[in-house]
Scaffold this motif. Structure first.
Motif, PDB file in Angstrom:
ATOM      1  N   VAL A 155     -13.427  -3.023  -0.639  1.00 24.42           N
ATOM      2  CA  VAL A 155     -12.026  -2.899  -1.044  1.00 24.42           C
ATOM      3  C   VAL A 155     -11.695  -1.449  -1.360  1.00 24.42           C
ATOM      4  O   VAL A 155     -10.634  -0.928  -0.962  1.00 24.42           O
ATOM      5  CB  VAL A 155     -11.731  -3.809  -2.240  1.00 24.42           C
ATOM      6  CG1 VAL A 155     -10.338  -3.551  -2.794  1.00 24.42           C
ATOM      7  CG2 VAL A 155     -11.859  -5.274  -1.835  1.00 24.42           C
ATOM      8  N   LEU A 182      -6.390  -5.156  -7.286  1.00 21.98           N
ATOM      9  CA  LEU A 182      -7.455  -5.469  -6.336  1.00 21.98           C
ATOM     10  C   LEU A 182      -8.818  -5.649  -6.986  1.00 21.98           C
ATOM     11  O   LEU A 182      -9.647  -6.399  -6.478  1.00 21.98           O
ATOM     12  CB  LEU A 182      -7.544  -4.351  -5.277  1.00 21.98           C
ATOM     13  CG  LEU A 182      -6.304  -4.175  -4.399  1.00 21.98           C
ATOM     14  CD1 LEU A 182      -6.473  -2.968  -3.479  1.00 21.98           C
ATOM     15  CD2 LEU A 182      -6.020  -5.430  -3.583  1.00 21.98           C
ATOM     16  N   LEU A 221      -3.779   1.320  -7.424  1.00 22.31           N
ATOM     17  CA  LEU A 221      -4.090   0.114  -6.659  1.00 22.31           C
ATOM     18  C   LEU A 221      -5.081  -0.831  -7.322  1.00 22.31           C
ATOM     19  O   LEU A 221      -5.059  -2.029  -7.065  1.00 22.31           O
ATOM     20  CB  LEU A 221      -4.653   0.501  -5.286  1.00 22.31           C
ATOM     21  CG  LEU A 221      -3.750   1.327  -4.374  1.00 22.31           C
ATOM     22  CD1 LEU A 221      -4.500   1.730  -3.114  1.00 22.31           C
ATOM     23  CD2 LEU A 221      -2.501   0.546  -4.024  1.00 22.31           C
ATOM     24  N   ASP A 222      -5.968  -0.305  -8.144  1.00 20.28           N
ATOM     25  CA  ASP A 222      -7.116  -1.128  -8.527  1.00 20.28           C
ATOM     26  C   ASP A 222      -6.773  -2.254  -9.486  1.00 20.28           C
ATOM     27  O   ASP A 222      -7.471  -3.272  -9.510  1.00 20.28           O
ATOM     28  CB  ASP A 222      -8.240  -0.267  -9.101  1.00 20.28           C
ATOM     29  CG  ASP A 222      -9.576  -1.008  -9.075  1.00 20.28           C
ATOM     30  OD1 ASP A 222      -9.889  -1.612  -8.029  1.00 20.28           O
ATOM     31  OD2 ASP A 222     -10.274  -1.008 -10.095  1.00 20.28           O
ATOM     32  N   ARG A 250      -5.152   7.097  -6.510  1.00 19.40           N
ATOM     33  CA  ARG A 250      -5.083   5.855  -5.735  1.00 19.40           C
ATOM     34  C   ARG A 250      -5.750   4.707  -6.498  1.00 19.40           C
ATOM     35  O   ARG A 250      -5.285   3.569  -6.468  1.00 19.40           O
ATOM     36  CB  ARG A 250      -5.729   6.053  -4.366  1.00 19.40           C
ATOM     37  CG  ARG A 250      -4.789   6.662  -3.342  1.00 19.40           C
ATOM     38  CD  ARG A 250      -5.381   6.625  -1.949  1.00 19.40           C
ATOM     39  NE  ARG A 250      -6.347   7.677  -1.742  1.00 19.40           N
ATOM     40  CZ  ARG A 250      -6.057   8.900  -1.317  1.00 19.40           C
ATOM     41  NH1 ARG A 250      -4.802   9.222  -1.075  1.00 19.40           N
ATOM     42  NH2 ARG A 250      -6.997   9.798  -1.135  1.00 19.40           N
ATOM     43  N   PRO A 278      -7.590  -6.181   0.248  1.00 14.91           N
ATOM     44  CA  PRO A 278      -6.359  -5.384   0.273  1.00 14.91           C
ATOM     45  C   PRO A 278      -5.421  -5.742   1.422  1.00 14.91           C
ATOM     46  O   PRO A 278      -4.226  -5.434   1.359  1.00 14.91           O
ATOM     47  CB  PRO A 278      -6.866  -3.944   0.395  1.00 14.91           C
ATOM     48  CG  PRO A 278      -8.224  -4.064   1.002  1.00 14.91           C
ATOM     49  CD  PRO A 278      -8.782  -5.352   0.481  1.00 14.91           C
ATOM     50  N   TRP A 279      -5.927  -6.383   2.470  1.00 15.51           N
ATOM     51  CA  TRP A 279      -5.063  -6.821   3.569  1.00 15.51           C
ATOM     52  C   TRP A 279      -4.239  -8.041   3.170  1.00 15.51           C
ATOM     53  O   TRP A 279      -3.148  -8.270   3.696  1.00 15.51           O
ATOM     54  CB  TRP A 279      -5.896  -7.140   4.800  1.00 15.51           C
ATOM     55  CG  TRP A 279      -6.556  -5.955   5.417  1.00 15.51           C
ATOM     56  CD1 TRP A 279      -7.797  -5.446   5.112  1.00 15.51           C
ATOM     57  CD2 TRP A 279      -6.022  -5.100   6.431  1.00 15.51           C
ATOM     58  NE1 TRP A 279      -8.063  -4.344   5.879  1.00 15.51           N
ATOM     59  CE2 TRP A 279      -6.993  -4.110   6.707  1.00 15.51           C
ATOM     60  CE3 TRP A 279      -4.824  -5.093   7.146  1.00 15.51           C
ATOM     61  CZ2 TRP A 279      -6.793  -3.123   7.666  1.00 15.51           C
ATOM     62  CZ3 TRP A 279      -4.624  -4.107   8.101  1.00 15.51           C
ATOM     63  CH2 TRP A 279      -5.598  -3.135   8.347  1.00 15.51           C
ATOM     64  N   LEU A 284      -5.540   0.155   7.153  1.00 18.82           N
ATOM     65  CA  LEU A 284      -4.525  -0.366   6.254  1.00 18.82           C
ATOM     66  C   LEU A 284      -3.449   0.694   6.005  1.00 18.82           C
ATOM     67  O   LEU A 284      -3.756   1.843   5.705  1.00 18.82           O
ATOM     68  CB  LEU A 284      -5.190  -0.744   4.925  1.00 18.82           C
ATOM     69  CG  LEU A 284      -4.388  -1.598   3.952  1.00 18.82           C
ATOM     70  CD1 LEU A 284      -4.137  -2.989   4.523  1.00 18.82           C
ATOM     71  CD2 LEU A 284      -5.124  -1.706   2.633  1.00 18.82           C
ATOM     72  N   CYS A 327     -12.661  -6.778   5.678  1.00 22.46           N
ATOM     73  CA  CYS A 327     -11.781  -5.672   5.279  1.00 22.46           C
ATOM     74  C   CYS A 327     -11.539  -4.643   6.376  1.00 22.46           C
ATOM     75  O   CYS A 327     -10.916  -3.611   6.127  1.00 22.46           O
ATOM     76  CB  CYS A 327     -12.356  -4.984   4.041  1.00 22.46           C
ATOM     77  SG  CYS A 327     -12.390  -6.040   2.570  1.00 22.46           S
ATOM     78  N   MET A 373       0.841  -1.199   0.000  1.00 22.66           N
ATOM     79  CA  MET A 373       0.000   0.000   0.000  1.00 22.66           C
ATOM     80  C   MET A 373       0.875   1.247   0.000  1.00 22.66           C
ATOM     81  O   MET A 373       1.978   1.234   0.534  1.00 22.66           O
ATOM     82  CB  MET A 373      -0.907   0.018   1.238  1.00 22.66           C
ATOM     83  CG  MET A 373      -1.955  -1.097   1.229  1.00 22.66           C
ATOM     84  SD  MET A 373      -3.159  -0.965  -0.099  1.00 22.66           S
ATOM     85  CE  MET A 373      -2.652  -2.327  -1.145  1.00 22.66           C
ATOM     86  N   ALA A 396      -8.904   0.256   1.073  1.00 26.45           N
ATOM     87  CA  ALA A 396      -7.632   0.608   0.426  1.00 26.45           C
ATOM     88  C   ALA A 396      -7.464   2.114   0.259  1.00 26.45           C
ATOM     89  O   ALA A 396      -6.443   2.559  -0.268  1.00 26.45           O
ATOM     90  CB  ALA A 396      -7.529  -0.075  -0.934  1.00 26.45           C
TER      91      ALA A 396
END
Length: 466
Positions: A163, A44, A40-41, A36, A147-148, A464, A189, A1, A167
């Motif tokens: 998510v 995820l 990130l996506d 973001r 995301p964890w 997170l 989550c 992350m 995230a």
């Protein structure tokens, strides 16, 4: 992350404080959100579609409104994600599949209320087709990852929303809960997820969501964030099949001490044959001790759960069949969905009405526990989050069996209609969040909010990246 001065991402309340004060523009907040998502996506898979250009135009309009002396709304400049089953004007309402191809002509009422409060709609989030299963996996949109731990499911069916919020892609998102679908992904989550009282939040333009089972609501990182959004979206409209009773401001409830409550706890599952993971049993026991330390009257109870199956199953099938009948391209639905549709052919209107009558009896029986306690404390789910791919190659019967541990404590309260919340309580040794469920009396979301906020102060929720 990601790490840095802007991580963890700001909450709803923090975002509104900066945008209303003019220290950050809505456009700048949105660009952080979009950055973001871009970062990130891909790993995820929270978003099915990102409405970047329309969101930019909307954020710019928020900034012009403020610059022109307009009064900012309670969600001024807050980026929000919307679960696929909720209509957003100009976007296809996919229900997690490929059955529709025409963009929605108008926003659902809850989305209209979010925009009127100053929110910026960023995009729509992944879900299993029609929200049938507590795993966010579909043929159309693929696998959504926690995301964890990206090897694990975020739960479902509001998994994409969970998510996106966990995230930090958005501060808050809307989900839906027809059998635990807000609470299950919130538990997986590390989010606060309150299923409100049946009828508290309108389902318009639809008269219902899976008949008496479903409702919409936010998934959030804090109790106060959820309360702020609920005070914006709650309330019924003409044509809603169900209506909740009166309740005070959720924000006010979240901000006050709960007083001394009678809290009963139980780790007994509603579903026969399901055994809770020892991690979840310990979480309930630890939370019971914490609540006693906070001054509450805490005791073990036997909830004497009624069997919700005769009421739940017909409405589940009736809900799936109604949504499948309404899509433009039935032949494009997943094979498992079409098999589920066929399996539910026995649910005639007469059977559905019988199930709705049975719902009232189940609710009466389930609520007997509240003759002796104010709040019921249970595990949120029975098992730890499964590895992704839970639905690979299986039909509806095996999918239903795989789903039982996720809904073992949750689905009863969809039938009964009571408010119920998944409340984070830390991380387990596997690195994944742990949660408990708090269930309240009919129409008593305020007590759940004030108690959850007290727990949050005493035992801060996991974030997170922190």
């Amino acid at each position: 992350m990601p790490a840095g001065s802007d991580w963890p991402a700001p909450t709803v309340v923090e975002t509104v404080q900066t945008t209303r004060a003019g220290t950050r523009t809505a456009r700048a907040v949105l660009e952080d959100s979009l950055a973001r998502i871009a970062e990130l996506d891909a790993g995820l898979n929270a978003f099915s579609v990102v409405l970047a250009e329309r969101a930019r135009a909307e954020a710019d309009e928020r900034d012009r409104h403020l610059a022109g002396g307009g009064t900012p709304g309670p969600l001024h400049g807050v980026p929000v994600a919307i679960k696929e089953e909720i209509a957003v004007e100009g976007a296809v309402t996919t229900f997690g599949g490929d059955g529709n191809s025409t963009p929605a002509p108008a926003d659902a009422e809850v989305v209209r209320r979010l925009r009127a409060a100053g929110a910026v709609i960023v995009g729509k989030t992944t879900m299993p087709e029609f929200g049938a299963w507590p795993f966010t996996e579909s043929v159309s949109h693929g696998v959504t990852r926690n995301p964890w731990d990206p090897t694990r499911t975020p739960g479902g069916s509001s998994g994409g929303t969970a998510v996106a919020v966990a995230a930090g892609m958005v501060p808050v998102g809307l989900g839906g809960d027809g059998g635990g679908s807000i609470r299950i992904p919130s538990a997986a989550c590390g989010l606060f997820g309150l299923k409100p009282q049946r009828g508290r939040v309108t389902t318009a333009p639809e008269p219902h969501l899976w008949w008496a089972l479903g409702t919409a609501g936010p998934l959030a990182r804090t109790v106060l964030d959820a309360a702020v959004v609920y005070d914006v979206v709650r309330g019924d409209v003409e044509g809603d099949l169900f209506r909740a009773g009166p309740a005070e401001s959720f924000v006010e409830a979240a901000g006050r001490e709960p007083g001394r409550l009678r809290i009963g706890w139980s780790t007994k599952p509603v579903s026969v044959g399901v055994r809770p993971d020892p991690i979840h049993v310990r979480a309930v026991e630890d939370t019971a001790r914490l609540l006693a330390d906070l001054g509450h009257d805490v005791r073990p109870v036997d909830p004497a759960y009624p069997d919700p199956t005769p009421a739940f199953v017909p409405q589940f099938f009736a809900g799936i069949r109604a949504e499948a009948d309404a899509v433009e391209h039935f032949d494009r639905l997943e094979r498992r969905t079409r098999a589920t549709y066929r399996l539910g052919s026995w649910v005639t209107p007469r059977v559905r009405e019988w199930a709705l009558e049975r719902t009232e009896r189940v609710s009466e029986q389930a609520n007997r526990v509240f003759q002796d306690v104010d709040v019921l404390l249970t595990p949120a789910v029975a098992h730890r989050p499964r590895r992704v791919g839970a639905l690979d190659g299986i039909g509806p019967a095996r999918a239903a069996l795989a789903s039982l541990p996720s809904i073992a404590y949750a689905a009863l309260w969809n039938v009964a209609g009571n408010p119920a919340a998944s409340v984070p309580c830390g991380l387990a040794g596997d690195g994944l969040p742990v949660a408990v469920q708090l269930v309240g009396r009919t129409d008593d979301e305020p007590t759940l909010l004030s108690l959850s906020a007290q727990l949050e102060r005493a035992r801060p929720f996991p974030v997170l990246g922190r």
